[in-house]
Design a protein around this motif. Structure first.
Motif, short mmCIF file in Angstrom:
data_model
loop_
_atom_site.label_atom_id
_atom_site.label_comp_id
_atom_site.label_asym_id
_atom_site.label_seq_id
_atom_site.Cartn_x
_atom_site.Cartn_y
_atom_site.Cartn_z
N ARG A 194 0.83 -1.21 0.00
CA ARG A 194 0.00 0.00 0.00
C ARG A 194 0.86 1.26 0.00
O ARG A 194 0.44 2.31 0.49
CB ARG A 194 -0.96 -0.04 1.19
N HIS A 195 2.09 1.10 -0.51
CA HIS A 195 3.05 2.20 -0.61
C HIS A 195 3.35 2.80 0.77
O HIS A 195 3.55 4.01 0.91
CB HIS A 195 2.55 3.29 -1.57
N GLY A 196 3.36 1.90 1.76
CA GLY A 196 3.59 2.33 3.13
C GLY A 196 5.05 2.25 3.53
O GLY A 196 5.95 1.98 2.73
N ILE A 197 5.26 2.48 4.82
CA ILE A 197 6.60 2.50 5.42
C ILE A 197 6.61 1.56 6.60
O ILE A 197 5.67 1.55 7.42
CB ILE A 197 6.98 3.93 5.86
N VAL A 198 7.67 0.78 6.71
CA VAL A 198 7.83 -0.17 7.82
C VAL A 198 8.90 0.38 8.76
O VAL A 198 9.97 0.80 8.32
CB VAL A 198 8.22 -1.57 7.32
N ILE A 199 8.61 0.36 10.05
CA ILE A 199 9.54 0.84 11.06
C ILE A 199 9.83 -0.28 12.05
O ILE A 199 8.91 -0.94 12.54
CB ILE A 199 8.95 2.06 11.81
N GLY A 200 11.11 -0.51 12.32
CA GLY A 200 11.47 -1.57 13.26
C GLY A 200 12.92 -1.48 13.67
O GLY A 200 13.66 -0.57 13.27
N ALA A 201 13.35 -2.44 14.50
CA ALA A 201 14.72 -2.46 15.01
C ALA A 201 15.67 -3.06 13.97
O ALA A 201 15.38 -4.10 13.37
CB ALA A 201 14.79 -3.27 16.30
N ALA A 202 16.80 -2.38 13.77
CA ALA A 202 17.78 -2.82 12.77
C ALA A 202 19.18 -2.43 13.25
O ALA A 202 19.35 -1.57 14.12
CB ALA A 202 17.50 -2.16 11.43
N PHE A 203 20.18 -3.09 12.69
CA PHE A 203 21.57 -2.70 12.95
C PHE A 203 21.94 -1.53 12.05
O PHE A 203 21.58 -1.51 10.86
CB PHE A 203 22.52 -3.86 12.66
N TRP B 274 4.40 10.99 8.74
CA TRP B 274 3.97 10.13 7.64
C TRP B 274 2.50 9.74 7.79
O TRP B 274 1.77 9.69 6.79
CB TRP B 274 4.86 8.88 7.58
N LEU B 275 2.07 9.47 9.01
CA LEU B 275 0.66 9.12 9.23
C LEU B 275 -0.26 10.27 8.86
O LEU B 275 -1.29 10.08 8.20
CB LEU B 275 0.44 8.73 10.69
N VAL B 276 0.11 11.47 9.26
CA VAL B 276 -0.70 12.66 8.94
C VAL B 276 -0.75 12.88 7.43
O VAL B 276 -1.77 13.32 6.88
CB VAL B 276 -0.12 13.90 9.66
N GLN B 277 0.33 12.53 6.73
CA GLN B 277 0.37 12.65 5.27
C GLN B 277 -0.50 11.60 4.59
O GLN B 277 -0.75 11.67 3.38
CB GLN B 277 1.80 12.51 4.77
N GLY B 278 -0.95 10.59 5.37
CA GLY B 278 -1.80 9.55 4.81
C GLY B 278 -1.07 8.28 4.44
O GLY B 278 -1.68 7.33 3.91
N ARG B 279 0.25 8.21 4.72
CA ARG B 279 1.02 6.99 4.42
C ARG B 279 0.66 5.89 5.41
O ARG B 279 0.48 6.13 6.61
CB ARG B 279 2.52 7.27 4.52
N TRP B 280 0.58 4.66 4.91
CA TRP B 280 0.44 3.51 5.80
C TRP B 280 1.76 3.31 6.54
O TRP B 280 2.84 3.44 5.95
CB TRP B 280 0.10 2.25 5.02
N ILE B 281 1.66 2.98 7.82
CA ILE B 281 2.84 2.71 8.63
C ILE B 281 2.67 1.39 9.37
O ILE B 281 1.63 1.14 9.99
CB ILE B 281 3.07 3.83 9.69
N CYS B 282 3.70 0.54 9.30
CA CYS B 282 3.78 -0.65 10.16
C CYS B 282 4.89 -0.36 11.16
O CYS B 282 6.06 -0.20 10.78
CB CYS B 282 4.10 -1.90 9.35
N PHE B 283 4.54 -0.30 12.43
CA PHE B 283 5.50 0.04 13.47
C PHE B 283 5.65 -1.16 14.40
O PHE B 283 4.70 -1.59 15.02
CB PHE B 283 5.01 1.25 14.27
N SER B 284 6.87 -1.71 14.47
CA SER B 284 7.11 -2.86 15.34
C SER B 284 8.07 -2.46 16.45
O SER B 284 8.93 -1.59 16.27
CB SER B 284 7.68 -4.04 14.56
N GLY B 285 7.95 -3.12 17.59
CA GLY B 285 8.83 -2.83 18.71
C GLY B 285 8.43 -3.60 19.95
O GLY B 285 7.55 -4.47 19.90
N THR B 286 9.06 -3.29 21.05
CA THR B 286 8.70 -3.91 22.32
C THR B 286 7.36 -3.33 22.79
O THR B 286 6.93 -2.27 22.31
CB THR B 286 9.78 -3.64 23.37
N PRO B 287 6.71 -3.99 23.74
CA PRO B 287 5.41 -3.48 24.21
C PRO B 287 5.47 -2.06 24.75
O PRO B 287 4.54 -1.28 24.53
CB PRO B 287 5.03 -4.48 25.32
#
Length: 399
Positions: free
Chosen positions: A100-109, A149-162
């Motif tokens: 959906r032309h979104g952005i994924v956010i998560g933990a990386a090196f 990005w959310l306000v711009q209407g982009r889909w976001i997948c955000f992963s992380g600890t609780p």
């Protein structure tokens, strides 16, 4: 103004620093290597926003989203599943957002093997987020960027600890239909300080540059995952919990953060759309899933999550599992905080003055028995005998 009177009152999520309108909060390491907020009182305007967004002070609670559902999931893309810690469910969710032309956010090196929260908008970038990272990530300004990005209407997948996901929800302060959240049922977060020492030791010992680090590689199979450090010349260091001091320090709770010992987010009722964790016993519910390549248990906690999973069913093998049963078998980390090791304080003192081999000898010496176990375990595992050993052990009352 937020004040940390006890270390367990701060999870280091960095939401307060992102939310401060005057940018007067900086995150600084303590002597153990954990991040805590430091406030420039001369610039603070006493707006109390930092206090309101703190997830530890007042965690956001799950609103009614229907009945919880749990699935054992295996990504049918076998390459992705083997690159993932368990069954590759996160990659399925992330790909749904990328489509959906979104952005994924998560933990990386990053390039120096520091764990950070980063963003990606391509399949190639998604690979950085696969695999466990047994250390606290640096968030930087990622909450601010996610909101933009959310306000711009982009889909976001955000992963992380609780705590990071709860902090994100507090920071946003309102629901976004284009946000998908995935929390990891974590054992606890460790200090980057020892990881940095551990990485430097291996690089200097071999005299080579490190190319890749995997905390849970499946070289010998899912059930006998190992720490892998790959060097630029193609050589590798591999070791399991029997001999690797970083893995042992993690599972012995020698270097977990204080807030993990009294975690405010240990509940099944979470604010994320998905909670994911290892599915060691998925084969009890569908025999075909017992293939030693990894299964993710996935708790779906929202209507949005259920709709997304319906779209993903043709890209995975799955079996529905009763939530209580799945948590009982494999989800102790969902409900229980870590218990600090009695030697924890001394461990942090020692990593400042002792070498990695000295730390190994003091806290987890490699005895002849452990050397033999490390040597024969891969063979025993590949012959299938290890699987029967574990079943007998479980029937005898251990896991």
């Amino acid at each position: 103004m937020i004040k940390i009177e006890k270390k367990e009152e701060c999870c280091g999520c960095e939401v307060c620093a992102n939310a401060c309108p005057k940018n007067c909060i900086q995150m600084e390491r303590d002597n153990k290597g954990f991040l805590y907020p430091k406030i420039d009182e001369n610039r603070c305007i006493d707006c109390h926003i930092c206090e309101r967004v703190c997830p530890v002070a007042e965690p956001k609670v799950r609103e009614s989203g229907g009945e919880l559902r749990m699935y054992g999931v295996q990504n049918t893309d076998e390459r992705v599943r083997m690159e993932s810690t368990s069954g590759g469910a996160f990659s399925l969710i992330a790909r749904w957002v990328l489509a959906r032309h979104g952005i994924v956010i998560g933990a990386a090196f990053d390039n120096n093997f520091r764990v950070i929260h980063a963003a990606a908008d391509s399949e190639e970038g998604l690979a950085r987020f696969r695999g466990s990272k047994y250390v606290q990530s640096s968030m930087g300004e990622i909450y601010r960027k996610a909101k933009e990005w959310l306000v711009q209407g982009r889909w976001i997948c955000f992963s992380g600890t609780p705590c990071q996901i709860n902090g994100l929800q507090k920071f946003l302060d309102k629901p976004f239909d284009n946000l998908v959240t995935v929390d990891i049922a974590c054992h606890g977060i460790t200090s980057p300080k020892f990881l940095e020492k551990y990485i430097r030791y291996h690089s200097e010992k071999e005299g080579k540059q490190i190319k890749e680090i995997l905390f849970r590689e499946k070289y010998y199979g899912y059930g006998f995952s190992t720490m892998k450090i790959a060097f630029e010349d193609g050589s590798c260091y591999r070791a399991g919990m029997e001999t690797d001091i970083f893995l042992r320090s993690f599972f012995m709770d020698l270097n977990t953060r204080e807030s993990c010992h009294a975690c405010r987010f240990k509940t099944v009722q979470r604010v994320s759309d998905f909670t994911i964790f290892d599915g060691w016993h998925a084969g009890r519910f569908q025999k075909e899933m017992e293939d030693d390549k990894g299964t993710t248990l996935c708790i779906i906690q929202s209507d949005k999550g259920n709709k997304i999973f319906d779209d993903l069913k043709d890209q995975c093998r799955f079996v529905e599992i009763p939530v209580e049963e799945g948590v009982r078998l494999d989800g102790s980390m969902i409900l229980k905080s870590t218990v600090p090791n009695p030697q924890r304080e001394q461990f942090f003192k020692d990593i400042c003055v002792m070498s990695v081999p000295e730390i190994q000898n003091r806290y987890y010496p490699i005895t002849l028995k452990r050397k033999l176990l490390s040597a024969i375990k891969p063979t025993v595992y590949k012959t299938g005998l290890f699987k029967y050993y574990m079943k007998l052990k479980e029937k005898a009352g251990g896991k």
